[in-house]
Enzyme design. Structure first.
Site, PDB file in Angstrom:
ATOM      1  CE  LYS A  82      -2.420  -1.561   3.584  1.00 59.09           C
ATOM      2  NZ  LYS A  82      -1.901  -2.991   3.527  1.00 59.09           N
ATOM      3  CB  THR A  83       3.636   2.336   1.941  1.00 58.20           C
ATOM      4  OG1 THR A  83       3.118   2.083   3.282  1.00 58.20           O
ATOM      5  CG2 THR A  83       4.791   3.421   2.070  1.00 58.20           C
ATOM      6  CG  ASP A 127       0.598   3.168   6.836  1.00 60.23           C
ATOM      7  OD1 ASP A 127      -0.440   2.595   6.530  1.00 60.23           O
ATOM      8  OD2 ASP A 127       1.568   2.694   7.361  1.00 60.23           O
ATOM      9  CB  THR A 176      -4.591  -3.602   7.979  1.00 62.72           C
ATOM     10  OG1 THR A 176      -4.574  -3.148   9.381  1.00 62.72           O
ATOM     11  CG2 THR A 176      -3.149  -3.386   7.335  1.00 62.72           C
ATOM     12  NE  ARG A 235       6.205  -4.712   5.027  1.00 59.22           N
ATOM     13  CZ  ARG A 235       5.092  -3.906   5.592  1.00 59.22           C
ATOM     14  NH1 ARG A 235       4.446  -4.319   6.558  1.00 59.22           N
ATOM     15  NH2 ARG A 235       4.835  -2.929   4.804  1.00 59.22           N
TER      16      ARG A 235
END
Length: 367
Positions: A82-83, A127, A176, A235
């Site tokens: 997302k980032t 975020d 999330t 990740r």
């Protein structure tokens, strides 16, 4: 080769500490250099094909009009990019990006200062946007709709309301927990994207790309081996790649082979499905101590030594996706797949539990 954990020891790997956090999707301090692995364009970004194709249309249209892109909400499990995607959007739009997080705003003045410093259709990335406090969130409403900030200066009788015009901008919110975002805030996002877990094939491409950036030689089969144990999360795939690279370097191998990857992941206690030691402890506890369940979350946390919220937010979702555990009104239960994976005789407890619950809650429809 024995596929068990801690038994394979061709060399002295005592300098490597087993860390169950390797396969958690949350960002760790060890991920500080992750930026070098992040793609910078939509074409480099692997996966999320539908989202990418739609974003290309929205971005190109906004650029042709000379306007800021509509506000974007990105939601999904942690570690899916997302980032990274927010930075790609800013890069594709050719504008600057200012990144922050929801918990960072303790006072309204902090948000006002950030908004008034945005220029040229800039991207404002927040975020964990679901963790904004209510007063700060309400300050965003007019900013998102009309590019105006209304705030009160001072207190008591001397307080006065000030309205500031701000330049058009794009708010990108990442979360999330989309369900924790209030409806008024959610409705103000014009573009809502749900990021999905990645397939092993997609993760293998990411591992291959990351290995190239890290200047590491790796076999195709080794890419698949790492990808298949990465819980569908880029990740985690990058994190495992770095640790496997360490083992290959320790063995003085110029290339990461599938055998090296397998041995390294066994030493790291990451099994063929990506389960770590904590995942297996949770399953063994449910089966060995509670006969497969049902067992309550607090009881399970006390029995395993893990915080109940950690089990619920970090470990349980993946175990449920694999079909290893299920939630019932009476508590968590282990399903057949968990017994098979752990090579434990199946007790069929969960089917009897579900059947009993269904019978207890079934009414007599015959009057």
């Amino acid at each position: 080769m024995e596929d068990s954990f801690g038994t394979y020891n061709p060399q002295d790997y005592s300098s490597y500490a087993v860390n169950e956090h390797l396969t958690t999707p949350d960002e760790l301090p060890s991920d500080v250099n992750e930026n070098i692995l992040r793609p910078t364009t939509l074409d480099e970004y692997v996966g999320q094909d539908k989202i990418k194709e739609n974003l290309k249309v929205f971005i190109e249209s906004a650029k042709q009009r000379g306007e800021a892109l509509d506000h974007v909400l990105l939601y999904g499990p942690p570690g899916l990019g997302k980032t990274t995607l927010s930075k790609i959007i800013a890069n594709e739009m050719g504008v600057e990006i200012k990144a922050t997080s929801g918990p960072a705003f303790e006072k309204n003045a902090e948000l006002v200062a950030n908004l008034t410093n945005l220029h040229g259709n800039a991207v404002f990335f927040v975020d964990e946007i679901h963790r904004l406090n209510r007063t700060t969130e309400e300050l965003l409403y007019p900013a998102m709709e009309d590019f105006v900030v209304d705030f009160t200066l001072g207190q008591g009788p001397s307080a006065r309301s000030i309205k500031l015009n701000i330049e058009p901008f794009t708010l990108i919110g990442a979360t999330t927990k989309a369900g924790n975002i209030s409806a008024p805030l959610r409705d103000r996002f014009g573009i809502i994207c749900r990021l999905e877990l990645y397939t092993p094939e997609q993760l293998a491409l990411i591992v291959r790309r990351s290995a190239k950036i890290l200047n590491v030689s790796i076999e195709d089969n080794a890419c698949i081996e790492i990808a298949s144990r990465s819980r569908g999360t880029p990740r985690i795939a990058n994190r495992l790649l770095k640790r496997v690279r360490d083992f290959a370097q320790y063995e003085k191998s110029p290339t990461i082979t599938v055998d090296i990857a397998d041995r390294a992941l066994i030493r790291l206690e990451v099994d063929k499905l990506g389960l770590n030691n904590v995942d297996r402890t949770i399953l063994h506890t449910m089966i060995d101590k509670f006969n497969g369940g049902p067992v309550g979350l607090d009881t399970l946390g006390a029995a395993t030594g893990e915080e109940p919220t950690t089990i619920e937010d970090v470990y349980e979702p993946f175990l449920m996706q694999l079909g290893f555990i299920a939630r019932t009104p009476r508590g968590r239960i282990c399903l057949k797949g968990a017994y098979e994976h752990l090579k434990i005789p199946y007790k069929n407890v969960e089917e009897r539990t579900l059947l009993n619950w269904q019978n207890d809650n079934s009414g007599d429809n015959n009057g």
